[in-house]
Design a protein around this motif. Structure first.
Motif, PDB file in Angstrom:
ATOM      1  N   MET A   1      -7.200  -0.772   6.652  1.00 39.68           N
ATOM      2  CA  MET A   1      -8.384  -1.540   6.901  1.00 39.68           C
ATOM      3  C   MET A   1      -8.777  -1.357   8.352  1.00 39.68           C
ATOM      4  O   MET A   1      -7.942  -1.429   9.235  1.00 39.68           O
ATOM      5  N   ARG A   2     -10.015  -1.147   8.606  1.00 40.68           N
ATOM      6  CA  ARG A   2     -10.503  -1.069   9.974  1.00 40.68           C
ATOM      7  C   ARG A   2     -10.856  -2.467  10.433  1.00 40.68           C
ATOM      8  O   ARG A   2     -11.694  -3.127   9.826  1.00 40.68           O
ATOM      9  N   VAL A   3     -10.193  -2.920  11.483  1.00 40.44           N
ATOM     10  CA  VAL A   3     -10.396  -4.283  11.961  1.00 40.44           C
ATOM     11  C   VAL A   3     -10.808  -4.263  13.416  1.00 40.44           C
ATOM     12  O   VAL A   3     -10.587  -3.293  14.130  1.00 40.44           O
ATOM     13  N   ASP A   4     -11.388  -5.365  13.871  1.00 36.04           N
ATOM     14  CA  ASP A   4     -11.815  -5.495  15.261  1.00 36.04           C
ATOM     15  C   ASP A   4     -10.679  -6.045  16.114  1.00 36.04           C
ATOM     16  O   ASP A   4     -10.792  -7.094  16.733  1.00 36.04           O
ATOM     17  N   LEU A   5      -9.579  -5.353  16.138  1.00 35.01           N
ATOM     18  CA  LEU A   5      -8.418  -5.747  16.925  1.00 35.01           C
ATOM     19  C   LEU A   5      -7.989  -4.562  17.772  1.00 35.01           C
ATOM     20  O   LEU A   5      -8.170  -3.417  17.370  1.00 35.01           O
ATOM     21  N   PRO A   6      -7.399  -4.823  18.939  1.00 41.88           N
ATOM     22  CA  PRO A   6      -6.862  -3.701  19.725  1.00 41.88           C
ATOM     23  C   PRO A   6      -5.839  -2.934  18.905  1.00 41.88           C
ATOM     24  O   PRO A   6      -5.134  -3.506  18.080  1.00 41.88           O
ATOM     25  N   SER A   7      -5.762  -1.636  19.127  1.00 41.65           N
ATOM     26  CA  SER A   7      -4.855  -0.809  18.333  1.00 41.65           C
ATOM     27  C   SER A   7      -3.408  -1.261  18.444  1.00 41.65           C
ATOM     28  O   SER A   7      -2.621  -1.047  17.553  1.00 41.65           O
ATOM     29  N   SER A   8      -3.035  -1.909  19.546  1.00 41.72           N
ATOM     30  CA  SER A   8      -1.664  -2.385  19.701  1.00 41.72           C
ATOM     31  C   SER A   8      -1.364  -3.551  18.764  1.00 41.72           C
ATOM     32  O   SER A   8      -0.216  -3.840  18.483  1.00 41.72           O
ATOM     33  N   GLU A   9      -2.401  -4.238  18.274  1.00 39.72           N
ATOM     34  CA  GLU A   9      -2.193  -5.382  17.395  1.00 39.72           C
ATOM     35  C   GLU A   9      -2.244  -5.011  15.916  1.00 39.72           C
ATOM     36  O   GLU A   9      -1.557  -5.610  15.114  1.00 39.72           O
ATOM     37  N   ALA A  10      -3.081  -4.073  15.537  1.00 39.83           N
ATOM     38  CA  ALA A  10      -3.193  -3.691  14.133  1.00 39.83           C
ATOM     39  C   ALA A  10      -2.758  -2.241  13.986  1.00 39.83           C
ATOM     40  O   ALA A  10      -3.431  -1.339  14.442  1.00 39.83           O
ATOM     41  N   SER A  11      -1.599  -2.039  13.383  1.00 41.25           N
ATOM     42  CA  SER A  11      -1.088  -0.685  13.309  1.00 41.25           C
ATOM     43  C   SER A  11      -0.935  -0.176  11.880  1.00 41.25           C
ATOM     44  O   SER A  11      -0.719   0.997  11.677  1.00 41.25           O
ATOM     45  N   GLU A  12      -1.040  -1.057  10.903  1.00 42.28           N
ATOM     46  CA  GLU A  12      -0.853  -0.615   9.528  1.00 42.28           C
ATOM     47  C   GLU A  12      -1.799  -1.367   8.604  1.00 42.28           C
ATOM     48  O   GLU A  12      -1.947  -2.582   8.719  1.00 42.28           O
ATOM     49  N   ALA A  13      -2.432  -0.651   7.725  1.00 43.88           N
ATOM     50  CA  ALA A  13      -3.253  -1.255   6.677  1.00 43.88           C
ATOM     51  C   ALA A  13      -2.551  -1.019   5.352  1.00 43.88           C
ATOM     52  O   ALA A  13      -2.223   0.111   5.012  1.00 43.88           O
ATOM     53  N   VAL A  14      -2.310  -2.085   4.634  1.00 43.29           N
ATOM     54  CA  VAL A  14      -1.660  -2.001   3.331  1.00 43.29           C
ATOM     55  C   VAL A  14      -2.683  -2.453   2.302  1.00 43.29           C
ATOM     56  O   VAL A  14      -3.207  -3.563   2.401  1.00 43.29           O
ATOM     57  N   TYR A  15      -3.001  -1.599   1.357  1.00 48.26           N
ATOM     58  CA  TYR A  15      -3.952  -1.991   0.331  1.00 48.26           C
ATOM     59  C   TYR A  15      -3.343  -1.817  -1.038  1.00 48.26           C
ATOM     60  O   TYR A  15      -2.415  -1.052  -1.239  1.00 48.26           O
ATOM     61  N   GLY A  16      -3.860  -2.630  -1.952  1.00 45.72           N
ATOM     62  CA  GLY A  16      -3.309  -2.698  -3.304  1.00 45.72           C
ATOM     63  C   GLY A  16      -2.726  -4.086  -3.511  1.00 45.72           C
ATOM     64  O   GLY A  16      -2.120  -4.653  -2.594  1.00 45.72           O
ATOM     65  N   LEU A  17      -2.932  -4.637  -4.670  1.00 53.64           N
ATOM     66  CA  LEU A  17      -2.501  -6.008  -4.934  1.00 53.64           C
ATOM     67  C   LEU A  17      -0.990  -6.177  -4.806  1.00 53.64           C
ATOM     68  O   LEU A  17      -0.516  -7.030  -4.048  1.00 53.64           O
ATOM     69  N   ARG A  18      -0.232  -5.371  -5.486  1.00 49.31           N
ATOM     70  CA  ARG A  18       1.235  -5.520  -5.428  1.00 49.31           C
ATOM     71  C   ARG A  18       1.781  -5.197  -4.046  1.00 49.31           C
ATOM     72  O   ARG A  18       2.669  -5.879  -3.542  1.00 49.31           O
ATOM     73  N   ALA A  19       1.248  -4.166  -3.411  1.00 44.93           N
ATOM     74  CA  ALA A  19       1.714  -3.789  -2.074  1.00 44.93           C
ATOM     75  C   ALA A  19       1.397  -4.882  -1.059  1.00 44.93           C
ATOM     76  O   ALA A  19       2.236  -5.233  -0.225  1.00 44.93           O
ATOM     77  N   GLY A  20       0.184  -5.425  -1.118  1.00 47.32           N
ATOM     78  CA  GLY A  20      -0.199  -6.488  -0.189  1.00 47.32           C
ATOM     79  C   GLY A  20       0.630  -7.747  -0.387  1.00 47.32           C
ATOM     80  O   GLY A  20       1.046  -8.388   0.580  1.00 47.32           O
ATOM     81  N   LEU A  21       0.884  -8.096  -1.641  1.00 42.45           N
ATOM     82  CA  LEU A  21       1.713  -9.275  -1.904  1.00 42.45           C
ATOM     83  C   LEU A  21       3.164  -9.042  -1.493  1.00 42.45           C
ATOM     84  O   LEU A  21       3.857  -9.978  -1.075  1.00 42.45           O
TER      85      LEU A  21
END
Length: 83
Positions: A1-21
Motif C-alpha cells: 500500500m502506498r501511504v503518506d508516511l516516511p519510508s522509515s515508518e512504512a516498510s511493508e504492505a501486506v494485502y489479502g484477507l488471510r495475510a492481513g489478519l
C-alpha cells in the motif's frame, strides 16, 4: 500500500484477507495503517476496533482505490501497512 508516511515508518504492505489478519494476530504492534473495502468489513471487526483504540489510520476504500493503494488486484479487500 502506498501511504503518506516516511519510508522509515512504512516498510511493508501486506494485502489479502488471510495475510492481513495473520499480521494482526502476530505483529499487530507493527501496523501503521489499514485500508479495506466494504465487502471485507464484516471479517475485520476486531482489527478495526483495535486500530481505532490505538489511533492507527483505518479507512474504507472502494475496490478500485484499494487496488491502486495495494498496487495489486489480489488484495481480497484488505491491505495492512507495517513498519
Amino acid at each position: 500500500m502506498r501511504v503518506d508516511l516516511p519510508s522509515s515508518e512504512a516498510s511493508e504492505a501486506v494485502y489479502g484477507l488471510r495475510a492481513g489478519l495473520a499480521v494482526f494476530d502476530r505483529r499487530r504492534d507493527e501496523i501503521v495503517r489499514v485500508a479495506f473495502t466494504a465487502e471485507a468489513r464484516p471479517a475485520l471487526d476486531d482489527l478495526v476496533r483495535w486500530a481505532a483504540s490505538r489511533s492507527v489510520p483505518c479507512e474504507e476504500l472502494s475496490p478500485q482505490r484499494l487496488e491502486r493503494a495495494a498496487d495489486s488486484t489480489h488484495h481480497e479487500g484488505l491491505c495492512v501497512s507495517t513498519r
